[in-house]
Structure formats: structure tokens, C-alpha cells
Design a protein around this motif. Structure first.
Motif, PDB file in Angstrom:
ATOM      1  N   TRP A 275      27.994  41.231  49.633  1.00 41.36           N
ATOM      2  CA  TRP A 275      26.825  41.755  50.328  1.00 41.36           C
ATOM      3  C   TRP A 275      25.816  40.649  50.634  1.00 41.36           C
ATOM      4  N   ASP A 276      25.246  40.711  51.820  1.00 44.69           N
ATOM      5  CA  ASP A 276      24.079  39.913  52.190  1.00 44.69           C
ATOM      6  C   ASP A 276      22.856  40.696  51.731  1.00 44.69           C
ATOM      7  N   LEU A 277      22.201  40.226  50.673  1.00 46.06           N
ATOM      8  CA  LEU A 277      21.097  40.987  50.094  1.00 46.06           C
ATOM      9  C   LEU A 277      19.835  40.926  50.939  1.00 46.06           C
ATOM     10  N   GLN A 278      19.636  39.843  51.661  1.00 46.99           N
ATOM     11  CA  GLN A 278      18.433  39.739  52.479  1.00 46.99           C
ATOM     12  C   GLN A 278      18.444  40.742  53.619  1.00 46.99           C
ATOM     13  N   ASN A 279      19.602  40.901  54.239  1.00 45.36           N
ATOM     14  CA  ASN A 279      19.718  41.843  55.362  1.00 45.36           C
ATOM     15  C   ASN A 279      20.399  43.147  54.978  1.00 45.36           C
ATOM     16  N   GLN A 280      20.863  43.225  53.710  1.00 47.05           N
ATOM     17  CA  GLN A 280      21.517  44.427  53.181  1.00 47.05           C
ATOM     18  C   GLN A 280      22.706  44.844  54.050  1.00 47.05           C
ATOM     19  N   ILE A 281      23.554  43.836  54.311  1.00 46.42           N
ATOM     20  CA  ILE A 281      24.734  44.017  55.157  1.00 46.42           C
ATOM     21  C   ILE A 281      25.981  43.676  54.348  1.00 46.42           C
ATOM     22  N   LEU A 282      27.015  44.497  54.487  1.00 43.83           N
ATOM     23  CA  LEU A 282      28.304  44.210  53.858  1.00 43.83           C
ATOM     24  C   LEU A 282      29.009  43.132  54.668  1.00 43.83           C
ATOM     25  N   ILE A 283      29.177  41.959  54.076  1.00 44.47           N
ATOM     26  CA  ILE A 283      29.818  40.844  54.768  1.00 44.47           C
ATOM     27  C   ILE A 283      31.326  41.005  54.798  1.00 44.47           C
ATOM     28  N   ARG A 284      31.885  41.400  53.666  1.00 44.49           N
ATOM     29  CA  ARG A 284      33.349  41.457  53.591  1.00 44.49           C
ATOM     30  C   ARG A 284      33.780  42.333  52.422  1.00 44.49           C
ATOM     31  N   LYS A 285      34.856  43.045  52.639  1.00 48.29           N
ATOM     32  CA  LYS A 285      35.561  43.731  51.566  1.00 48.29           C
ATOM     33  C   LYS A 285      36.801  42.903  51.273  1.00 48.29           C
ATOM     34  N   HIS A 286      36.762  42.171  50.157  1.00 47.87           N
ATOM     35  CA  HIS A 286      37.785  41.167  49.858  1.00 47.87           C
ATOM     36  C   HIS A 286      38.774  41.719  48.842  1.00 47.87           C
ATOM     37  N   GLU A 287      40.039  41.783  49.219  1.00 52.49           N
ATOM     38  CA  GLU A 287      41.067  42.298  48.332  1.00 52.49           C
ATOM     39  C   GLU A 287      41.412  41.279  47.257  1.00 52.49           C
ATOM     40  N   VAL A 288      41.525  41.766  46.010  1.00 57.29           N
ATOM     41  CA  VAL A 288      41.954  40.965  44.868  1.00 57.29           C
ATOM     42  C   VAL A 288      43.029  41.757  44.139  1.00 57.29           C
ATOM     43  N   PRO A 289      43.790  41.116  43.241  1.00 57.53           N
ATOM     44  CA  PRO A 289      44.806  41.872  42.504  1.00 57.53           C
ATOM     45  C   PRO A 289      44.221  43.102  41.820  1.00 57.53           C
ATOM     46  N   VAL A 290      44.920  44.208  41.918  1.00 56.34           N
ATOM     47  CA  VAL A 290      44.418  45.487  41.427  1.00 56.34           C
ATOM     48  C   VAL A 290      44.061  45.410  39.949  1.00 56.34           C
ATOM     49  N   TYR A 291      44.896  44.747  39.165  1.00 47.41           N
ATOM     50  CA  TYR A 291      44.643  44.663  37.724  1.00 47.41           C
ATOM     51  C   TYR A 291      43.938  43.359  37.344  1.00 47.41           C
ATOM     52  N   GLY A 292      43.343  42.716  38.335  1.00 44.80           N
ATOM     53  CA  GLY A 292      42.545  41.528  38.072  1.00 44.80           C
ATOM     54  C   GLY A 292      41.148  41.673  38.615  1.00 44.80           C
ATOM     55  N   SER A 293      40.617  42.894  38.527  1.00 42.83           N
ATOM     56  CA  SER A 293      39.328  43.187  39.163  1.00 42.83           C
ATOM     57  C   SER A 293      38.382  43.945  38.225  1.00 42.83           C
ATOM     58  N   ARG A 294      38.389  43.588  36.974  1.00 44.97           N
ATOM     59  CA  ARG A 294      37.486  44.242  36.018  1.00 44.97           C
ATOM     60  C   ARG A 294      36.105  43.595  36.023  1.00 44.97           C
ATOM     61  N   CYS A 295      36.032  42.270  36.220  1.00 44.71           N
ATOM     62  CA  CYS A 295      34.760  41.566  36.170  1.00 44.71           C
ATOM     63  C   CYS A 295      34.731  40.450  37.208  1.00 44.71           C
ATOM     64  N   VAL A 296      33.504  40.053  37.563  1.00 44.00           N
ATOM     65  CA  VAL A 296      33.305  39.079  38.633  1.00 44.00           C
ATOM     66  C   VAL A 296      32.111  38.197  38.277  1.00 44.00           C
ATOM     67  N   ASP A 297      32.126  36.962  38.771  1.00 45.19           N
ATOM     68  CA  ASP A 297      30.992  36.062  38.636  1.00 45.19           C
ATOM     69  C   ASP A 297      31.023  35.091  39.799  1.00 45.19           C
TER      70      ASP A 297
END
Length: 441
Positions: A275-297
Motif C-alpha cells: 500500500w501507498d500510505l500517503q495516497n492510500q492506494i493499493l500498489i500491488r497484490k504480490h503472490e508469495v508461497p501459501v505456507y510462507g505468508s504468516r509474517c512480513v517485514d
């Protein structure tokens, strides 16, 4: 890009145990009681601190006094607590793309260089006297780490506290759970019967916040969880909703905000929303491995994901290509990074902590040998220590030595934790309340 994973093989070092157990581990694993200089350099190279020759043990706090007397050579393997801590360094990056090649370790200054005891000449002294003094306000002083903690209060949220945040400027605490978020001012931190300053009701009573992040300026909060939106809150002068960022998934498990607060990553089952927080726009929906998506940094232009498949993935935020994948051999429960965005820490189901350098091909692993349901990690803003919460126990560990600074035992499981940006308070969320500790220096 290759999707294969490389198996990690870690060298073992004894710590976090009783002296007898530590000696058994060293003997059985074939490791000498005197660590090799390269190993000492590896431990000292964490967070860019040069290695120094071993000296006699220093008593930091009562928490460290549970370790018995050892030789100077054994001191580097001294304990942090009551389980096994192991550290190792190895190159384990999966070459999804070309990785930056650099030396495995940055060595410190040379030791044992000749020293001349001759006095400086009068010319040198006159030049030194001509240098103006440095003002006190610009002198860089060594950052301190706390040596203990003191329980000062309890905040009765009323329901399970899945996520918590505390500001450093105002010492406001935000406890998050099902149906609402409660806001507590500083007066409530030192009392057990204070009412919250405000209650922020979620859009639907059945919505649940499971993750939250304070912005660097601490004037905004973003929350996610079991709802159809990621919510952006204004905190000053009055807490209120600024925007609802409509999500494409039912549950947001983890959030990450860039250091400039321009980008937010929201982690869902099988994909990450950028997300672009300044404009509150969804930039991309990025696919990651289904069982590798519990946490993000996020660190700079790289973001990291991990989960049940035991693999930590790194992705380029500009090209969205996968950079590397690291097989950590156990389920990943949490990811965080140090303030300089140089090291990423991954907390595992076995309570282990893996340290990965964000630019160099380096890894270290600290093994606790304790199966856990919840594992929370938080690095202090000063960079001199971090906290790790494993079930009912929270420990503060010094960086880079991994020396235990303090330890807290709670009566119920710790679901989340946070440290104020001024490094004065620590807050932990549990089954129905949040506990406040003041850090002692």
C-alpha cells in the motif's frame, strides 16, 4: 529463478544452560573450551561491533549471576538463561538472483600493533590546543542497555490482547483485540484501576485486530486482522479512523511499515498487499508461497516473508522478484529487524532466533531448544538490545553479545510485546490484560 532450498547447517555453541550441561555439550560436540578466534570474530561482527580479545567476566546484573565461575576462554560461551543458546555463522543464501558478494565477516582493528610511548612534540600539542571543543549536544555517547525491569502496572483490556503498541513521546498504550482498541494514557501505566482514555470500536463487533504498527512519528497507527480492511488511525489530537484500506483477503496476519512511513505491507494467506500510505492506494497484490505468508517485514528496498513452510523469503520491492530463500528448518512465527536495517531476526517455533544480514551473506542462529506456541520479537530503537517473548517468559538480550539483561516470567502466555521508542517502558499483552514494566538502567 530456482525454487530449491538449501539445508542450513549450524555450528553449535553452548550457552543458556547450567555450567555442567554446557561442558557436556562442548565435549560431546568436539568443540574446544577455548573458542577459535574466527568464532569470536563472528559473534562480535553482529551489528558491526568489532571483536575484542576476551577479558574477565563482568557482572552486569543479578540476572547474569546464575552462571558459575569459568575461565576467560569459556566466558564467550557463558549462559543467558536456562535453555541452550547456540550461535553460528554460515553462507546459506539461495541464489534466486545474483547476491552481493562480499567478505563473510568484517574484521575489527588489528590487535597487538606496536605502540610508541614517546611524548608528542610541542608542535603537535599546539595543534591539538587549537582544535575547538566539541559541543556536548553533538557528542555521540555509547547507547546503554537496561539491566533489569520493574512491574509498574496492569491494563485491563477485558479480552485477549492480540497486538499492542506503546509510544515513546506520550507513553500512550494501544491494546488491540476483538471488537475494539483501547487507548491508555501515561497515568494508567502506574495504576491497576485506571479506565482507558478512549475506546476505538472496530467497524463490526466481530472484527478482530491481530497486528498493529505505530508510525515512526507515533501520530498514526495501522491495524489489521480478521476484517475486510486494514485500518489507518490518526492518534492526535483525538484518536479516530483516517482511512479504511479495503483488503482482498479475510485475515491480515502481519503488518510492516517502511522507515519513512510511505509504504505498508499487509500479509495475507498466499499474498502480500503493498500500500501507498500517503495516497492510500493499493500498489500491488504480490503472490508469495501459501505456507510462507504468516509474517512480513521490510528493510529498505527488500521485504521478507515467512511461515509454516520453514523458509524465509526475501523480495525486491522495486522489481517484485524473489531474491533469496533461506531454509530455517522450523516454522517461522515472527520477523523483525534492527534499527539500522542491517540484520533481520526470525523467531521460530522451536523458540530459536535466526539472524540474517540484509546485504552480506551471513547467518547466525541462537538455539533455545524449547517448543513454543507464541514467539514475539522486538528490537529496541536504540539498537543495543532486543526482547524475545516465548510463551510465559520474556527475556531482554544485549546486542551483539546476546548476554541476558533481564528476564520476566508471566502467569499467562505472552501473545505480543512492544518497547517504547525512548526505551523506558516495556508492554506485554496476554489473555485479558497488558502488563507494563519500566526498564531499569
Amino acid at each position: 529463478m530456482s525454487g530449491e532450498k538449501e539445508e542450513a547447517s549450524f555450528r553449535m555453541f553452548g550457552a543458556y544452560g547450567e555450567p555442567e550441561e554446557r561442558r557436556d555439550v562442548l565435549e560431546s560436540s568436539g568443540i574446544s573450551s577455548q573458542p577459535e578466534p574466527q568464532v569470536q570474530q563472528q559473534l562480535g561482527s553482529l551489528f558491526g561491533v568489532p571483536w575484542q580479545p576476551p577479558g574477565p567476566p563482568i557482572q552486569h546484573s543479578p540476572a547474569d549471576q546464575e552462571t558459575s565461575m569459568v575461565t576467560q576462554q569459556q566466558w564467550h560461551l557463558q549462559g543467558l538463561g536456562r535453555s541452550e543458546l547456540q550461535a553460528a555463522g554460515l553462507p546459506d543464501a539461495q541464489p534466486g538472483e545474483a547476491a552481493e558478494s562480499s567478505p563473510s565477516f568484517l574484521l575489527g582493528s588489528e590487535v597487538g600493533q606496536p605502540y610508541s610511548s614517546s611524548s608528542p612534540s610541542e608542535e603537535v600539542l599546539s595543534l591539538l590546543r587549537a582544535i575547538p571543543p566539541i559541543p556536548d549536544e553533538v557528542v555521540v555517547r555509547q547507547k546503554r542497555a537496561p539491566q533489569g525491569s520493574w512491574k509498574v502496572g496492569t491494563l485491563f483490556h477485558g479480552k485477549r490482547v492480540y497486538a499492542v503498541a506503546i509510544s515513546g513521546s506520550t507513553h500512550h498504550v494501544y491494546t488491540c483485540g476483538s471488537g475494539y482498541i483501547r487507548v491508555w494514557d501515561e497515568s494508567a501505566l502506574h495504576a491497576g484501576d485506571k479506565a482507558p482514555r478512549a475506546q476505538l470500536d472496530l467497524q463490526h463487533p466481530q472484527d478482530r485486530v491481530v497486528t498493529c504498527k505505530l508510525f515512526p512519528d507515533e501520530r498514526s497507527l495501522i491495524t489489521g486482522g480478521a476484517s475486510q480492511a486494514v485500518t489507518l488511525w490518526d492518534l492526535a489530537p483525538t484518536p479516530q479512523v483516517r482511512a479504511q484500506l479495503t483488503s482482498t483477503g479475510p485475515t491480515c496476519y502481519s503488518l510492516a511499515v517502511s522507515s519513512d512511513a510511505h509504504i505498508c505491507l499487509a500479509c495475507f494467506h498466499g499474498f502480500v498487499e503493498i500500500w501507498d500510505l500517503q495516497n492510500q492506494i493499493l500498489i500491488r497484490k504480490h503472490e508469495v508461497p501459501v505456507y510462507g505468508s504468516r509474517c512480513v517485514d521490510i528493510t529498505g528496498n527488500i521485504f521478507w516473508t515467512g511461515g509454516e513452510d520453514t523458509t524465509l523469503y526475501s523480495w525486491d520491492l522495486r522489481s517484485y522478484q524473489r531474491l533469496h530463500q533461506h531454509n530455517l528448518q522450523n516454522e517461522i512465527l515472527s520477523i523483525t529487524h534492527d534499527p539500522g536495517e542491517e540484520w533481520v531476526l526470525a523467531g521460530l517455533r522451536t523458540s530459536d532466533i535466526v539472524f540474517l544480514h540484509t546485504r552480506r551473506n551471513e547467518q547466525f542462529k541462537a538455539l533455545m531448544k524449547k517448543y513454543t506456541r507464541h514467539h514475539s520479537l522486538k528490537f529496541a530503537s536504540c539498537g543495543s538490545y532486543f526482547v524475545t517473548a516465548i510463551d510465559t517468559r520474556l527475556s531482554g538480550l544485549e546486542a551483539p553479545s546476546l548476554q541476558k539483561l533481564f528476564q520476566i516470567e508471566e502467569s499467562s502466555g505472552i501473545l505480543c510485546c512492544d518497547v517504547s521508542s525512548d526505551n523506558q517502558y516495556l508492554v506485554m499483552g496476554s489473555s485479558s490484560s497488558a502488563t507494563i514494566y519500566q526498564l531499569l538502567y
